[in-house]
Design a protein around this motif. Structure first.
Motif, short mmCIF file in Angstrom:
data_model
loop_
_atom_site.label_atom_id
_atom_site.label_comp_id
_atom_site.label_asym_id
_atom_site.label_seq_id
_atom_site.Cartn_x
_atom_site.Cartn_y
_atom_site.Cartn_z
N PHE A 1 0.84 -1.20 0.00
CA PHE A 1 0.00 0.00 0.00
C PHE A 1 0.88 1.26 0.00
N ILE A 2 0.30 2.35 -0.46
CA ILE A 2 0.95 3.65 -0.34
C ILE A 2 0.07 4.54 0.51
N ASN A 3 0.69 5.42 1.28
CA ASN A 3 -0.01 6.33 2.17
C ASN A 3 -0.29 7.64 1.43
N ALA A 4 -1.56 8.03 1.35
CA ALA A 4 -1.90 9.27 0.66
C ALA A 4 -1.24 10.46 1.37
N LEU A 5 -0.59 11.32 0.61
CA LEU A 5 0.11 12.45 1.19
C LEU A 5 -0.84 13.48 1.77
N SER A 6 -2.01 13.61 1.18
CA SER A 6 -2.96 14.64 1.62
C SER A 6 -3.83 14.18 2.78
N ASP A 7 -3.88 12.87 3.03
CA ASP A 7 -4.67 12.34 4.13
C ASP A 7 -3.98 11.08 4.63
N THR A 8 -3.35 11.19 5.79
CA THR A 8 -2.55 10.07 6.29
C THR A 8 -3.37 8.88 6.75
N SER A 9 -4.69 9.03 6.83
CA SER A 9 -5.54 7.90 7.22
C SER A 9 -5.98 7.07 6.02
N LEU A 10 -5.61 7.48 4.81
CA LEU A 10 -6.00 6.77 3.59
C LEU A 10 -4.81 6.00 3.02
N PHE A 11 -5.04 4.71 2.75
CA PHE A 11 -4.02 3.85 2.15
C PHE A 11 -4.58 3.28 0.84
N TYR B 1 -9.68 4.80 10.94
CA TYR B 1 -10.05 5.75 12.00
C TYR B 1 -9.84 5.06 13.33
N VAL B 2 -8.68 5.26 13.93
CA VAL B 2 -8.27 4.64 15.19
C VAL B 2 -8.36 3.11 15.08
N ASP B 3 -9.44 2.50 15.58
CA ASP B 3 -9.56 1.04 15.53
C ASP B 3 -10.59 0.56 14.53
N ASP B 4 -11.10 1.46 13.69
CA ASP B 4 -12.07 1.09 12.66
C ASP B 4 -11.43 1.24 11.28
#
Length: 365
Positions: free
Chosen positions: A105-115, A129-132
């Motif tokens: 996976f790559i981590n979106a630069l504009s949103d670190t919660s999106l892979f 989102y935390v544990d979800d």
């Protein structure tokens, strides 16, 4: 009103509005039909904050019931994070992020919660989102391998197709999905004993002239602050109350009886529109555009202006805000330009991961 167009010059704008709750799509035997959310699954980590590995030396007292009788004055050196530790959320995110990056996976630069995983004709999107976790994909078989890998590394619970996520209800329809917070609104009204109040048609009176010193101060501001805090979370799906909630948020440090009446009016409005939300259609034009607006010196206390914007992906609203400007301005033109500047910043942020949004949009068609 100032208008910002990006990527498309000839796209007509759609004004924001709350949509009524449609009936879920059902087949001949009354079973829900497959729709967008049949490709979206939800998972939860039951003991999320206990997985993070600590890089710092952290010590704690021996917990009650586990005290060493021979060495009761000794302390414990933590190898893993525990609940209540300030470093726990960061350690958990680092552990999870390292795992996803190692699996492709790559981590979106504009949103670190999106892979995002793009491999050949396979596309997988994963939101944390935390544990979800929400996972969606374009091929049903492709995601199973990654779910099994995730389950082998962490304790994982499969919640099935997405229907409820951090207070937002997801309803499948024939034409797309509907996001609402009806259950949250009902709980809010019940908690403040307003579940049977007479509804109103607007969240705020058009003739309201609120100020910091209007009428008498509340003896106890706790209830007012709780209501406003709850309403702020509702703005996730209710763009129609953004201006009103932002207006009342300015007086949380010293609310008056007039402010409390205005807050109750919002609750009355929600009581009559609790099933409203945002509908995302599967037939949508993949184009980005935005609108901005501002008043001039609308605040009666410091004569500052209020600016607002809404950003659309096709006909779908994806970002909206109403916020008091920091400084007073000399003209309505200056207020408008400040609002345009804020809107342009948000549009620029969206364009950073616009290719991901565009491919995700086509995934749901």
């Amino acid at each position: 009103m100032a208008r910002i167009l990006t990527l498309e010059d000839q796209l007509g704008g759609v004004r924001p509005r709350a949509l009524p709750h449609p009936e879920p799509a059902r087949g001949a035997r009354g079973q829900p039909l497959d729709s967008i959310t049949s490709r979206v699954e939800c998972f939860i980590f039951p003991v999320v904050l206990c997985f993070g590995t600590l890089n710092d030396d952290v010590y704690m007292s021996q917990p009650p019931g586990f005290i060493d009788r021979d060495k009761p004055s000794f302390v414990c050196k933590l190898q893993k994070a525990i609940y209540g530790l300030k470093q726990a959320p960061r350690a958990w995110y680092k552990e999870l992020c390292s795992f996803f990056l190692a699996t492709g996976f790559i981590n979106a630069l504009s949103d670190t919660s999106l892979f995002i995983l793009l491999h050949g004709d396979t596309s997988i999107y994963l939101l944390v989102y935390v544990d979800d976790i929400i996972i969606t994909r374009n091929q049903p078989t492709a995601i199973r391998k990654y779910i099994d890998m995730l389950a082998s590394r962490f304790s994982l619970k499969d919640l099935g197709n997405l229907s409820y996520f951090i207070g937002v209800e997801v309803t499948k329809t024939k034409t797309g999905i509907l996001l609402t917070q009806e259950r949250y609104i009902t709980d809010l009204l019940t908690r403040h004993m307003m579940q049977d109040v007479k509804p109103v048609s607007t969240p705020m009176s058009s003739t309201a002239k609120l100020s910091l010193h209007s009428e008498s101060k509340l003896d106890d501001a706790t209830r007012y602050r709780k209501v406003i805090g709850s309403l702020q979370y509702l703005m996730l799906t209710r763009s129609d109350i953004v201006y009103s909630v932002n207006k009342l948020s300015r007086y949380m440090h010293c609310p008056t009886t007039e402010h409390w009446q205005a807050a109750k009016r919002i609750l009355r409005y929600l009581g009559g529109t609790r099933s409203h939300g945002i509908h995302y259609s599967r037939n949508n034009v993949s184009s980005l555009h935005a609108y901005s607006d501002a008043d001039w010196g609308g605040d009666r206390d410091d004569f500052s202006s209020t600016g607002g914007y809404i950003v659309y992906l096709g006909s779908h609203p994806i970002l909206w805000s109403s916020k008091k400007q920091k400084f007073a301005v000399k003209s309505s033109t200056e207020a408008e330009y400040k609002s345009v500047s804020s809107t342009a910043s948000e549009v620029q942020w969206v364009t950073l991961f616009y290719p991901s949004l565009e491919s995700l949009f086509y995934l749901f068609r």
